[in-house]
Structure formats: structure tokens, C-alpha cells
Design an enzyme around this catalytic site. Sequence first.
Site, PDB file in Angstrom:
ATOM      1  N   TYR A  65      52.763  44.584  43.930  1.00  0.00           N
ATOM      2  CA  TYR A  65      53.755  45.668  43.753  1.00  0.00           C
ATOM      3  C   TYR A  65      54.903  45.176  42.873  1.00  0.00           C
ATOM      4  O   TYR A  65      55.290  45.819  41.903  1.00  0.00           O
ATOM      5  CB  TYR A  65      54.269  46.081  45.136  1.00  0.00           C
ATOM      6  N   LYS A  73      56.179  46.387  39.248  1.00  0.00           N
ATOM      7  CA  LYS A  73      57.544  46.899  39.024  1.00  0.00           C
ATOM      8  C   LYS A  73      58.238  46.119  37.918  1.00  0.00           C
ATOM      9  O   LYS A  73      58.913  46.689  37.063  1.00  0.00           O
ATOM     10  CB  LYS A  73      58.361  46.842  40.328  1.00  0.00           C
ATOM     11  N   ASP A  99      46.796  63.534  38.199  1.00  0.00           N
ATOM     12  CA  ASP A  99      46.556  62.117  38.425  1.00  0.00           C
ATOM     13  C   ASP A  99      47.140  61.418  37.203  1.00  0.00           C
ATOM     14  O   ASP A  99      46.650  61.598  36.087  1.00  0.00           O
ATOM     15  CB  ASP A  99      45.037  61.859  38.532  1.00  0.00           C
TER      16      ASP A  99
HETATM   17  C1  AKB Z   1      58.536  49.412  49.723  1.00  0.00           C
HETATM   18  O1  AKB Z   1      58.875  48.995  50.851  1.00  0.00           O
HETATM   19  O2  AKB Z   1      57.480  49.113  49.174  1.00  0.00           O
HETATM   20  C2  AKB Z   1      59.516  50.280  48.979  1.00  0.00           C
HETATM   21  C3  AKB Z   1      60.417  49.455  48.109  1.00  0.00           C
HETATM   22  C4  AKB Z   1      61.549  48.731  48.688  1.00  0.00           C
HETATM   23  O3  AKB Z   1      60.208  49.406  46.933  1.00  0.00           O
HETATM   24  N1  AKB Z   1      60.265  51.055  49.906  1.00  0.00           N
END
Ligand code: AKB
Length: 317
Positions: free
Chosen positions: A142, A146, A53
Site C-alpha cells: 500500500y 502511495k 473500473d
Molecule cells: C489505512 O489504514 O489503510 C488507511 C490509511 C491510513 O491510509 N486508512
Amino acid sequence: MKRILVTGATGQIGSELIPALRKRYGSENVIAAGHKTQPDKELSEGGPFLSLDVRNFAAVEKIVKEHRIDTIYHMAALLSAFAEKDPLLAWDVNINGLRNILETGRKFQCSVFFPSSIGAFGPSTPADDTPQDTIQRPTTIYGITKLTGELLCDYYFHRFGIDARGLRFPGLISYKTMPSGGTTDYAVEIFYAAVRGKRYECFLKQGTRLDMMYMPDAVRAAIQLMEADPAKLIHRNAFNVTAMSLAPEDLYREIKKHIPEFTMTYKIDPMRQAIADSWPHSMDDSAARKEWGWKPEYDLAAMTQEMIERLSERFEQ
Ligand code: AKB
């Protein structure tokens, strides 16, 4: 010989990156680490597999120390749609996991590969020909993780000299392991449906154009960047890379050339549609081409043919 750790080993990228690295550097030199205790046969029998993990700093450190790791491909992360359902978990895995990797890298002088994404851009980024260096105001958790990851990698390089490199991956299409919880997952699911003779219900609407890439190109890109001459890298980290820019109907049309009876309908998922609408349509990857020779090998036609062949073989067995 390099000693490599790959986190997120059982995920969509990890499960194809590991065999490629093992072929190149020797099976015993590539340690696969994933949170699943039951990896598939190829992973567990092809070389060392450990349960990990990435949020557990002591566990990361122990593996790196005991296995004398010098390079870490850090692939463990929650994808966009899944992250949106549990933003705190996404932060924990995507950011605290990366921090543990970078800190361990600092302690043991490891190079680090970090996969960023088209998700690191947002609605105020130019959507067409998205430049390498441009506005980045992502609106998804997300994307925030990133972009933070890109910045953290730059920070560890400038502050501590850690050789942290990375790519902004587009949607990745592969036949081996299904992605889970991504916005571009439709581009994989559509092939499974087509090959199994099923109708596909697409969760993104017609005209939603996004960058895509076939997995062998993605794996090659990651390895090529990590092996690139550092003297030639101006950016080092967060390179735009793409192979094609597709909307669902483009994939549908191409698949129908092979499977004419295939049908697709649309049932829009508002959350994933909103995420896709905030991402670029097509990135400019000229910096990657210039600095380390990036060039995709698969276009839509070549990828579609291989996806259908490989999945047909699998489902015939
Ligand atoms: C997602 O769809 O979350 C991934 C990406 C494009 O980072 N495939």
C-alpha cells in the site's frame, strides 16, 4: 462551473466528498463513479452515478470525454491491510488506476486530486513530528503504491503541466460509510461497537499512536487544496495533514465519557500491527497550514461527541 469526476464514489471518502462537492458546484456537475452497481440512495439520487473500473482506460476516457470533465478526485484505491493480502491487485488498482486517470487528465487537461497516506512513510522515517520532506521507504505494498502515486503526480505536473495535487491522509473516522481493509479501521469500528452496546476487541495494541482526522475535516481539506491559489503552493502535492494523534486507549477513554459501560479488550492482528508500527505517530503539517491555510476543526472531544450522536440517531431508527 467546474465539471468534476469522483472515482471510488462508494468508498469511505467518496461517499462524503461527493455530497459536499455537489452542494458546492451543483449536483449535475459532479459525476460519481464507483465499481458497485448499487450505490446508496444519497449517491444515486443526488446526481449522476456511473459504474467504473478505474483499471479500464477506455472507460475512464469515455466518461471524461462525454461528461466534459475538468477535475478528477481519484479516490478509488485498496487500503493497507487489504492490499497486503493481494499485492498484485493492489498494484493494479492503485497504480494502473492512477496512471489511467493521469493519462486521461493529460489528454483532456484535467486537474487531479490524489489521496496519499501516512502509509507512504516507513520505519526509517522519523515517527514524531514527521517532516513534510523526509525519508520515505515504505515496507507495505500500500505504502509503495502511495509513494509511487505521489511521484507520478509530481512527474505529470513537471513533465506535462497537469495540475495534480494531493494530501497524505491520516486514519479517517466517519459515521456514514465504513472503511474496508484499512489498518486504522479500528478507530471507526470502536464507535459502532460502543453505540450498539457491544464490547470492542481492538486489533492494534495499546500505545499504537497514529495520526487521525474526522471526515468533515478531510473533505474540507481536499476541496480547499484543489481551490488553493497555485502561486502559493510550493509543494502542490502530497501534503502532510493531520488533526490528532491517537492510541486506541485515548479513543476508548473519550468514548467512555459518553458511554461509561463501554468495554474494550485487545486481540492483536499481527499483520495490521506490523503495518501500524511502520507508520508515523504524528506528522508535521505546517507546510499545508502555511501554503494553503489548512486548519482542522475537530479535535478528539468534538469528533467523539458527533460520532456518538450521529451513530445513535442511526441505530435508534
Ligand atoms: C489505512 O489504514 O489503510 C488507511 C490509511 C491510513 O491510509 N486508512
